[in-house]
Design a protein around this motif. Structure first.
Motif, PDB file in Angstrom:
ATOM      1  N   ALA A  10      64.104  25.291 -31.274  1.00 60.46           N
ATOM      2  CA  ALA A  10      62.820  25.742 -30.741  1.00 60.46           C
ATOM      3  C   ALA A  10      62.840  25.737 -29.217  1.00 60.46           C
ATOM      4  CB  ALA A  10      61.695  24.856 -31.256  1.00 60.46           C
ATOM      5  N   VAL A  11      63.448  24.718 -28.636  1.00 60.82           N
ATOM      6  CA  VAL A  11      63.512  24.636 -27.177  1.00 60.82           C
ATOM      7  C   VAL A  11      64.323  25.800 -26.628  1.00 60.82           C
ATOM      8  CG1 VAL A  11      64.498  23.313 -25.272  1.00 60.82           C
ATOM      9  CG2 VAL A  11      63.161  22.158 -27.019  1.00 60.82           C
ATOM     10  N   VAL A  12      65.469  26.063 -27.238  1.00 63.73           N
ATOM     11  CA  VAL A  12      66.329  27.140 -26.749  1.00 63.73           C
ATOM     12  C   VAL A  12      65.678  28.489 -26.991  1.00 63.73           C
ATOM     13  CG1 VAL A  12      68.541  28.287 -27.100  1.00 63.73           C
ATOM     14  CG2 VAL A  12      68.445  25.801 -26.962  1.00 63.73           C
ATOM     15  N   ASP A  13      65.142  28.715 -28.192  1.00 61.88           N
ATOM     16  CA  ASP A  13      64.562  30.015 -28.512  1.00 61.88           C
ATOM     17  C   ASP A  13      63.350  30.333 -27.651  1.00 61.88           C
ATOM     18  OD1 ASP A  13      66.468  30.354 -30.423  1.00 61.88           O
ATOM     19  OD2 ASP A  13      65.201  29.696 -32.088  1.00 61.88           O
ATOM     20  N   GLY A  14      62.566  29.336 -27.305  1.00 59.54           N
ATOM     21  CA  GLY A  14      61.357  29.567 -26.532  1.00 59.54           C
ATOM     22  C   GLY A  14      61.589  29.654 -25.031  1.00 59.54           C
ATOM     23  N   ARG A  15      62.778  29.303 -24.570  1.00 58.87           N
ATOM     24  CA  ARG A  15      63.025  29.273 -23.131  1.00 58.87           C
ATOM     25  C   ARG A  15      64.391  29.852 -22.795  1.00 58.87           C
ATOM     26  NH1 ARG A  15      61.791  23.253 -21.358  1.00 58.87           N
ATOM     27  NH2 ARG A  15      63.419  22.872 -22.852  1.00 58.87           N
ATOM     28  N   PRO A  16      64.512  31.159 -22.755  1.00 60.10           N
ATOM     29  CA  PRO A  16      65.816  31.743 -22.433  1.00 60.10           C
ATOM     30  C   PRO A  16      66.281  31.378 -21.024  1.00 60.10           C
ATOM     31  CG  PRO A  16      64.137  33.437 -22.550  1.00 60.10           C
ATOM     32  CD  PRO A  16      63.510  32.168 -23.039  1.00 60.10           C
ATOM     33  N   TRP A  17      65.354  31.143 -20.098  1.00 58.57           N
ATOM     34  CA  TRP A  17      65.722  30.730 -18.743  1.00 58.57           C
ATOM     35  C   TRP A  17      66.423  29.385 -18.781  1.00 58.57           C
ATOM     36  CZ3 TRP A  17      64.070  26.041 -17.421  1.00 58.57           C
ATOM     37  CH2 TRP A  17      62.986  25.520 -18.140  1.00 58.57           C
ATOM     38  N   TYR A  18      66.043  28.533 -19.740  1.00 61.64           N
ATOM     39  CA  TYR A  18      66.650  27.212 -19.871  1.00 61.64           C
ATOM     40  C   TYR A  18      68.134  27.353 -20.226  1.00 61.64           C
ATOM     41  CZ  TYR A  18      67.546  22.491 -21.591  1.00 61.64           C
ATOM     42  OH  TYR A  18      68.074  21.248 -21.795  1.00 61.64           O
ATOM     43  N   VAL A  19      68.421  28.217 -21.173  1.00 67.12           N
ATOM     44  CA  VAL A  19      69.799  28.453 -21.580  1.00 67.12           C
ATOM     45  C   VAL A  19      70.591  29.024 -20.405  1.00 67.12           C
ATOM     46  CG1 VAL A  19      71.291  29.770 -23.126  1.00 67.12           C
ATOM     47  CG2 VAL A  19      69.177  28.769 -23.994  1.00 67.12           C
ATOM     48  N   ALA A  20      69.989  29.974 -19.684  1.00 68.25           N
ATOM     49  CA  ALA A  20      70.674  30.562 -18.530  1.00 68.25           C
ATOM     50  C   ALA A  20      70.962  29.507 -17.464  1.00 68.25           C
ATOM     51  CB  ALA A  20      69.832  31.688 -17.936  1.00 68.25           C
TER      52      ALA A  20
END
Length: 144
Positions: A10-20
């Motif tokens: 959920a954290v990754v899917d909701g925040r693509p900037w976080y993954v980047a």
């Protein structure tokens, strides 16, 4: 999927900037080790010393990172300690680039590194974490 796995998804899917930002953090870490290696091999006119510094400096930096700053570090200190290790390793990469004669590149590396580490540390905290900026972060995340 476990509760932990669902939360991470959920954290990754909701925040693509976080993954980047996390991918950028990994790239910065690898670049810092490469810059330390480059500096070490060119720091001395003596080939033996150059090889020792070229291999030893990034090896020590990687060991420090693995012990104290990695997400699953066995000796994870409180935040100021983690930031100190990050400053030594990542800042050392910028200083190494300066040391091989690229001052403008060193400034660019330092600024990108500082921005990345700042964003990563602020946005990794849970919303109610002390010392963070949860209200501002939530507004930013929600586009308010």
């Amino acid at each position: 999927m476990s509760d932990e796995g669902e939360r991470r998804a959920a954290v990754v899917d909701g925040r693509p900037w976080y993954v980047a930002n996390e991918l950028l953090a990994f790239l910065i870490e690898i670049v810092a080790l490469g810059l330390l290696c480059w500096w070490g091999f060119t720091a001395s006119g003596d080939m033996g010393v150059g090889v020792l510094l070229g291999i030893g400096t990034p090896a020590v930096a990687a060991a420090l990172w693995g012990l104290f700053a990695a997400p699953r570090a066995p000796l994870r200190p409180p935040l100021p300690g983690v930031l100190l290790v990050k400053a030594l390793v990542l800042g050392g990469g910028a200083l190494a680039l300066y040391g091989v004669g690229h001052p403008v590149g060193a400034v660019v590396v330092a600024v990108v590194t500082f921005a990345n580490v700042t964003l990563a540390e602020v946005f990794r905290r849970p919303s109610g974490a002390a010392g963070g900026v949860p209200a501002a972060r939530e507004e930013w995340l929600n586009g308010s």
